[in-house]
Write an enzyme that holds these catalytic residues in place. Structure first.
Site, PDB file in Angstrom:
ATOM      1  N   ALA A 176      -4.631 -15.092  -0.095  1.00 35.71           N
ATOM      2  CA  ALA A 176      -5.446 -14.763  -1.258  1.00 35.71           C
ATOM      3  C   ALA A 176      -4.533 -14.474  -2.443  1.00 35.71           C
ATOM      4  O   ALA A 176      -3.585 -13.693  -2.328  1.00 35.71           O
ATOM      5  CB  ALA A 176      -6.342 -13.561  -0.983  1.00 35.71           C
ATOM      6  N   LYS A 177      -4.830 -15.118  -3.549  1.00 31.67           N
ATOM      7  CA  LYS A 177      -4.114 -14.882  -4.801  1.00 31.67           C
ATOM      8  C   LYS A 177      -4.929 -13.897  -5.629  1.00 31.67           C
ATOM      9  O   LYS A 177      -6.088 -14.148  -5.943  1.00 31.67           O
ATOM     10  CB  LYS A 177      -3.940 -16.198  -5.554  1.00 31.67           C
ATOM     11  CG  LYS A 177      -3.330 -16.069  -6.943  1.00 31.67           C
ATOM     12  CD  LYS A 177      -3.435 -17.376  -7.709  1.00 31.67           C
ATOM     13  CE  LYS A 177      -2.887 -17.223  -9.126  1.00 31.67           C
ATOM     14  NZ  LYS A 177      -3.175 -18.391  -9.973  1.00 31.67           N
TER      15      LYS A 177
END
Length: 262
Positions: A176-177
């Site tokens: 996840a960014k």
């Protein structure tokens, strides 16, 4: 399913994703200070640096430029994206399928989710389809987890960023960014909320070398497994210098001061 640590977009358990989806998301304005970077091949050249584990681009850029760099760059195909001219509630059009990303030679796929938007339900359903199709091809899935919408006043509030990482875990992302929540303590909590899923920090707008590297250092110390960055690399006069420093901070866990001195 191939373990994420065995995928091409991970090096020693960490990732440095060089993003250049800005032409769609922001328009040519991001290239005004570096007009030569309007030519995507210049950024693909930058992505051949050893520190870079993948380059994230939209379908058209992948079609036109990736074939010349497929031996030296790992492709992260961004499957959705919307122009900055869109003025409605945050949403993101699906511009590429998983099947077509595989045809392009993608090593991973990326997908933006705007939790909190009025379009959240549809985006979750779209992500589900992408995530399950990607599993059929053993492709890692990177979620751009960006809580955003009329009900959110502060999209970098610590509790919001922790929620963003947890959403990535709950929906099956491999990475996840997320944006930096402002402190090491808040980033630590966001990484704990992510369980065994990897969290990478969003690079954001261009800042000074030291300010940028210090934030990356803090994020890594907090448990982030790398960085997804665009402007803070390719908007610089010497992208190689900052990538050399990032290599030391991310993979060797050196301080920002030591990396800049080197």
């Amino acid at each position: 399913m191939i373990p994420i640590d065995d995928s091409p977009i991970v090096r020693d358990g960490k990732s440095l994703i060089l993003a250049m989806d800005h032409g769609l998301e922001h328009g040519p304005v991001d290239f005004e200070e570096v007009p030569e970077k309007l030519d995507p091949s210049t950024v693909f050249e930058t992505a051949t640096h050893d520190a870079v584990t993948a380059m994230a681009v939209q379908k058209g850029i992948a079609e036109g430029y990736y074939p010349s760099y497929e031996d030296d760059v790992n492709l992260l195909a961004k499957l959705n994206g919307t122009s900055n001219m869109w003025m409605g509630e945050p949403d993101s059009a699906i511009n590429c399928s998983v099947d077509y990303a595989v045809e392009l030679g993608a090593d991973a796929v990326g997908f933006t989710v705007y939790s909190g938007s009025n379009h959240e339900v549809e985006m979750y359903e779209e992500f589900r389809e992408v995530q399950e199709q990607a599993r059929d091809y053993d492709l890692p899935v990177v979620m751009w987890s960006y809580p955003r919408g009329q009900g959110l006043k502060n999209d970098t509030k610590p509790s919001t960023i922790s929620y963003a990482t947890r959403i990535g875990l709950e929906l099956g992302a491999d990475i996840a960014k997320v944006k930096y929540p402002g402190s090491t303590e808040a980033m630590e909590h966001a990484c704990r909320a992510a369980g065994d899923m990897k969290v990478v920090m969003s690079g954001g707008s261009k800042t000074s070398d030291y300010e940028f590297l210090s934030t990356v250092e803090a994020a890594v110390n907090a448990g982030c497994k790398g960085l997804a960055v665009g402007r803070n690399v390719w908007q610089r006069e010497d992208p190689t210098r900052i990538l050399d420093a990032l290599e030391r901070v991310i993979y060797e866990e050196e301080t920002a001061d030591a990396a800049l001195e080197a």
